[in-house]
Design an enzyme around this catalytic site. Structure first.
Site, PDB file in Angstrom:
ATOM      1  N   TYR A   1      -3.600  -6.125  17.477  1.00  0.00           N
ATOM      2  CA  TYR A   1      -3.530  -5.371  16.213  1.00  0.00           C
ATOM      3  C   TYR A   1      -4.808  -4.553  16.011  1.00  0.00           C
ATOM      4  O   TYR A   1      -4.747  -3.357  15.713  1.00  0.00           O
ATOM      5  CB  TYR A   1      -3.321  -6.346  15.056  1.00  0.00           C
TER       6      TYR A   1
ATOM      7  N   ILE B   1       0.829  -1.214   0.000  1.00  0.00           N
ATOM      8  CA  ILE B   1       0.000   0.000   0.000  1.00  0.00           C
ATOM      9  C   ILE B   1       0.860   1.258   0.000  1.00  0.00           C
ATOM     10  O   ILE B   1       0.618   2.219  -0.735  1.00  0.00           O
ATOM     11  CB  ILE B   1      -0.962  -0.022   1.211  1.00  0.00           C
TER      12      ILE B   1
ATOM     13  N   SER C   1      -7.247   0.388   9.655  1.00  0.00           N
ATOM     14  CA  SER C   1      -7.711  -0.851   9.009  1.00  0.00           C
ATOM     15  C   SER C   1      -9.171  -1.080   9.376  1.00  0.00           C
ATOM     16  O   SER C   1      -9.620  -0.643  10.437  1.00  0.00           O
ATOM     17  CB  SER C   1      -6.887  -2.042   9.501  1.00  0.00           C
TER      18      SER C   1
ATOM     19  N   THR D   1      -1.511  -7.952  -0.403  1.00  0.00           N
ATOM     20  CA  THR D   1      -0.087  -7.597  -0.266  1.00  0.00           C
ATOM     21  C   THR D   1       0.607  -8.719   0.506  1.00  0.00           C
ATOM     22  O   THR D   1      -0.040  -9.650   0.981  1.00  0.00           O
ATOM     23  CB  THR D   1       0.067  -6.298   0.559  1.00  0.00           C
TER      24      THR D   1
ATOM     25  N   LYS E   1      -5.155  -0.423  15.615  1.00  0.00           N
ATOM     26  CA  LYS E   1      -5.772   0.232  14.450  1.00  0.00           C
ATOM     27  C   LYS E   1      -6.974   1.080  14.876  1.00  0.00           C
ATOM     28  O   LYS E   1      -7.238   2.129  14.299  1.00  0.00           O
ATOM     29  CB  LYS E   1      -6.138  -0.802  13.389  1.00  0.00           C
TER      30      LYS E   1
HETATM   31  N1  LIG Z   1      -2.880  -5.564   3.511  1.00  0.00           N
HETATM   32  C1  LIG Z   1      -4.026  -5.381   4.147  1.00  0.00           C
HETATM   33  O1  LIG Z   1      -5.006  -6.164   4.001  1.00  0.00           O
HETATM   34  C2  LIG Z   1      -4.197  -4.226   5.060  1.00  0.00           C
HETATM   35  C3  LIG Z   1      -3.099  -3.476   5.507  1.00  0.00           C
HETATM   36  N2  LIG Z   1      -3.326  -2.415   6.354  1.00  0.00           N
HETATM   37  C4  LIG Z   1      -2.216  -1.596   6.836  1.00  0.00           C
HETATM   38  O2  LIG Z   1      -1.499  -1.078   5.725  1.00  0.00           O
HETATM   39  C5  LIG Z   1      -0.145  -0.850   6.097  1.00  0.00           C
HETATM   40  C6  LIG Z   1       0.778  -1.433   5.045  1.00  0.00           C
HETATM   41  O3  LIG Z   1       0.490  -2.794   4.908  1.00  0.00           O
HETATM   42  P1  LIG Z   1       0.773  -3.572   3.537  1.00  0.00           P
HETATM   43  O4  LIG Z   1       1.102  -2.615   2.467  1.00  0.00           O
HETATM   44  O5  LIG Z   1      -0.342  -4.536   3.355  1.00  0.00           O
HETATM   45  O6  LIG Z   1       2.081  -4.400   3.960  1.00  0.00           O
HETATM   46  P2  LIG Z   1       3.343  -4.880   3.107  1.00  0.00           P
HETATM   47  O7  LIG Z   1       3.954  -5.963   3.924  1.00  0.00           O
HETATM   48  O8  LIG Z   1       2.973  -5.112   1.693  1.00  0.00           O
HETATM   49  O9  LIG Z   1       4.308  -3.600   3.160  1.00  0.00           O
HETATM   50  C7  LIG Z   1       4.733  -3.131   4.412  1.00  0.00           C
HETATM   51  C8  LIG Z   1       5.758  -2.048   4.163  1.00  0.00           C
HETATM   52  O10 LIG Z   1       6.120  -1.470   5.390  1.00  0.00           O
HETATM   53  C9  LIG Z   1       7.522  -1.688   5.657  1.00  0.00           C
HETATM   54  N3  LIG Z   1       7.642  -1.853   7.111  1.00  0.00           N
HETATM   55  C10 LIG Z   1       7.230  -2.895   7.865  1.00  0.00           C
HETATM   56  N4  LIG Z   1       7.515  -2.666   9.175  1.00  0.00           N
HETATM   57  C11 LIG Z   1       8.102  -1.441   9.236  1.00  0.00           C
HETATM   58  C12 LIG Z   1       8.630  -0.632  10.287  1.00  0.00           C
HETATM   59  N5  LIG Z   1       8.611  -1.051  11.561  1.00  0.00           N
HETATM   60  N6  LIG Z   1       9.173   0.567   9.967  1.00  0.00           N
HETATM   61  C13 LIG Z   1       9.195   0.991   8.687  1.00  0.00           C
HETATM   62  N7  LIG Z   1       8.713   0.283   7.639  1.00  0.00           N
HETATM   63  C14 LIG Z   1       8.176  -0.918   7.926  1.00  0.00           C
HETATM   64  C15 LIG Z   1       7.909  -2.868   4.784  1.00  0.00           C
HETATM   65  O11 LIG Z   1       9.264  -2.850   4.374  1.00  0.00           O
HETATM   66  P3  LIG Z   1      10.460  -3.481   5.289  1.00  0.00           P
HETATM   67  O12 LIG Z   1      10.123  -4.921   5.528  1.00  0.00           O
HETATM   68  O13 LIG Z   1      11.696  -3.257   4.463  1.00  0.00           O
HETATM   69  O14 LIG Z   1      10.444  -2.669   6.572  1.00  0.00           O
HETATM   70  C16 LIG Z   1       7.038  -2.600   3.559  1.00  0.00           C
HETATM   71  O15 LIG Z   1       7.616  -1.600   2.753  1.00  0.00           O
HETATM   72  C17 LIG Z   1       0.007  -1.446   7.508  1.00  0.00           C
HETATM   73  O16 LIG Z   1      -0.077  -0.381   8.446  1.00  0.00           O
HETATM   74  C18 LIG Z   1      -1.214  -2.349   7.656  1.00  0.00           C
HETATM   75  O17 LIG Z   1      -1.630  -2.443   9.011  1.00  0.00           O
HETATM   76  C19 LIG Z   1      -4.593  -2.043   6.753  1.00  0.00           C
HETATM   77  C20 LIG Z   1      -5.679  -2.766   6.329  1.00  0.00           C
HETATM   78  C21 LIG Z   1      -5.551  -3.913   5.478  1.00  0.00           C
HETATM   79  C1  LIG Z   2     -13.936 -11.054  11.630  1.00  0.00           C
HETATM   80  C2  LIG Z   2     -14.841 -11.764  10.663  1.00  0.00           C
HETATM   81  C3  LIG Z   2     -15.065 -11.262   9.419  1.00  0.00           C
HETATM   82  C4  LIG Z   2     -14.312 -10.148   8.869  1.00  0.00           C
HETATM   83  C5  LIG Z   2     -12.966 -10.193   8.755  1.00  0.00           C
HETATM   84  C6  LIG Z   2     -12.206  -9.073   8.256  1.00  0.00           C
HETATM   85  C7  LIG Z   2     -12.890  -7.829   7.753  1.00  0.00           C
HETATM   86  C8  LIG Z   2     -10.843  -9.171   8.262  1.00  0.00           C
HETATM   87  C9  LIG Z   2      -9.965  -8.097   7.877  1.00  0.00           C
HETATM   88  C10 LIG Z   2      -8.628  -8.237   8.046  1.00  0.00           C
HETATM   89  C11 LIG Z   2      -7.694  -7.161   7.768  1.00  0.00           C
HETATM   90  C12 LIG Z   2      -8.147  -5.973   7.025  1.00  0.00           C
HETATM   91  C13 LIG Z   2      -6.428  -7.261   8.201  1.00  0.00           C
HETATM   92  C14 LIG Z   2      -5.409  -6.252   8.024  1.00  0.00           C
HETATM   93  O1  LIG Z   2      -5.479  -5.109   8.448  1.00  0.00           O
HETATM   94  C15 LIG Z   2     -16.175 -11.798   8.581  1.00  0.00           C
HETATM   95  C16 LIG Z   2     -15.530 -12.439   7.361  1.00  0.00           C
HETATM   96  C17 LIG Z   2     -17.060 -10.642   8.168  1.00  0.00           C
HETATM   97  C18 LIG Z   2     -17.063 -12.812   9.327  1.00  0.00           C
HETATM   98  C19 LIG Z   2     -16.259 -13.764  10.139  1.00  0.00           C
HETATM   99  C20 LIG Z   2     -15.536 -12.978  11.223  1.00  0.00           C
END
Ligand SMILES: NC(=O)C1=CN([C@@H]2O[C@H](COP(=O)(O)OP(=O)(O)OC[C@H]3O[C@@H](n4cnc5c(N)ncnc54)[C@H](OP(=O)(O)O)[C@@H]3O)[C@@H](O)[C@H]2O)C=CC1
Ligand SMILES: CC1=C(/C=C/C(C)=C/C=C/C(C)=C/C=O)C(C)(C)CCC1
Length: 292
Positions: A197, A59, A184, A232, A201
């Site tokens: 976590y 992201i 998140s 990701t 968030k």
């Molecule tokens: N993917 C998802 O479904 C969701 C993600 N998020 C949030 O989005 C953000 C990014 O996640 P996402 O892009 O999926 O993860 P990725 O693993 O794809 O990317 C994470 C990035 O952050 C860096 N990173 C990890 N830890 C640290 C740290 N302590 N300091 C600096 N950089 C760091 C990593 O590089 P390096 O390893 O080199 O440090 C990498 O560049 C997070 O905050 C996550 O909680 C929120 C909702 C959903």
């Molecule tokens: C809890 C739960 C659900 C939703 C899960 C979700 C929304 C997970 C999101 C995870 C993420 C975004 C992680 C990184 O930040 C459902 C499937 C509705 C029903 C079963 C219980």
């Protein structure tokens, strides 16, 4: 056939009819003002400096890429040098303005170094996007050790606030600065086994509101991106809740999991002058609405 090489200005002149299609404008050559208006519209973040943490993959990388495509100089960072080098090379390959440095957001020394690196470009910072986040635990909340609590809260909640406080004077003086935190949907939908976590968030939703009030007098807006399940390496969604998509489809009508690019446009918008009257907002980008 060899493609004719044209200068960027010539290319822009050629593109003018398309850009102006449907607009009311006098026929004939375009004034410099009109041309600069076109340029501005295509690069709303021109001459701005953006610091994005956690931005060498996923992201954060997609956000950095979009801010740079929209004209900003982006300062990207993460913990591992090889990830920084690869990400910088990719953005430079695209002709974008980028600096990269190692920064583990949980380390004060690294945050200080990131600030110094960002200031090298033009002595100030306009946008801070705090993407870095971790989840080292899938398990019971009450079984989590103090170390786990400290690590998750340090990286996910404390570091955005501490980094912002170090950047504050350098953002305030720019006028029209913008901060985007990254929460998140787990803040609204508590996912089993991700309790610490989820809590970190949810804390960011509150931090967004508090900082928006505190920084309004300084002309700094603070908003929060709330992504859903984005494909990701982090991939926490699927790890914590197998069968996630069918369940979310059944319950919320979710049609697909998200891509990092789905999160980029809103962040560029929140940094742009078009969002100058928006602050303190948590904005869900999830393909569904988790709010009741
Ligand atoms: N993917 C998802 O479904 C969701 C993600 N998020 C949030 O989005 C953000 C990014 O996640 P996402 O892009 O999926 O993860 P990725 O693993 O794809 O990317 C994470 C990035 O952050 C860096 N990173 C990890 N830890 C640290 C740290 N302590 N300091 C600096 N950089 C760091 C990593 O590089 P390096 O390893 O080199 O440090 C990498 O560049 C997070 O905050 C996550 O909680 C929120 C909702 C959903
Ligand atoms: C809890 C739960 C659900 C939703 C899960 C979700 C929304 C997970 C999101 C995870 C993420 C975004 C992680 C990184 O930040 C459902 C499937 C509705 C029903 C079963 C219980």
């Amino acid at each position: 056939m060899e493609e004719e090489k044209v200068s960027p200005m010539a290319a822009m002149f050629r593109s003018v009819p398309q850009i102006f299609r449907g607009r009311q404008c006098a026929p004939g050559p375009l004034s410099a003002r009109m041309l600069s208006k076109i340029a501005d519209e295509k690069r709303p973040l021109a001459d701005k400096v953006a610091v994005i943490t956690g931005s060498t993959k996923g992201i954060g990388f997609a956000i950095a890429q979009r801010l740079a495509q929209n004209g900003a100089h982006v300062v990207i960072s993460s913990r591992k040098q090889q990830n920084v080098d690869r990400a910088v090379a990719m953005l430079k390959e695209e002709g974008l303005s980028v600096t990269g440095t190692v920064c583990h957001v949980g380390k004060a020394k690294d945050r200080q170094h990131l600030v110094a690196t960002a200031l090298e470009h033009s002595g100030g910072v306009d946008f801070l996007v705090c993407v870095a986040g971790v989840n080292p635990l899938v398990g019971s909340t009450l079984g989590a050790s103090e170390q786990i609590w400290d690590k998750i809260l340090d990286v996910n909640v404390k570091s955005p606030a501490l980094l912002l406080s170090q950047l504050l004077p350098h953002m305030e003086k720019r006028g029209g600065s913008s901060v985007v935190l990254v929460s998140s949907v787990v803040a609204y939908l508590p996912v089993p086994k991700l309790g610490v976590y989820n809590t970190s968030k949810a804390a960011l939703l509150g931090l967004c509101k508090s900082l928006a009030i505190e920084l309004a007098p300084k002309g700094i807006r603070v908003n929060c991106l709330v992504p859903g399940i984005i494909k990701t390496d982090f991939g926490l969604g699927e790890k914590a809740v197998p069968n996630l998509l069918p369940d979310l489809n059944k319950i919320y009508g979710l049609q697909r999991l998200g891509e990092p690019e789905d999160c980029a446009g809103i962040v560029s918008f929140l940094c742009s002058p078009d969002a100058k009257y928006i602050t303190g907002e948590n904005i869900v980008v999830a393909g569904f609405s988790p709010k009741l």
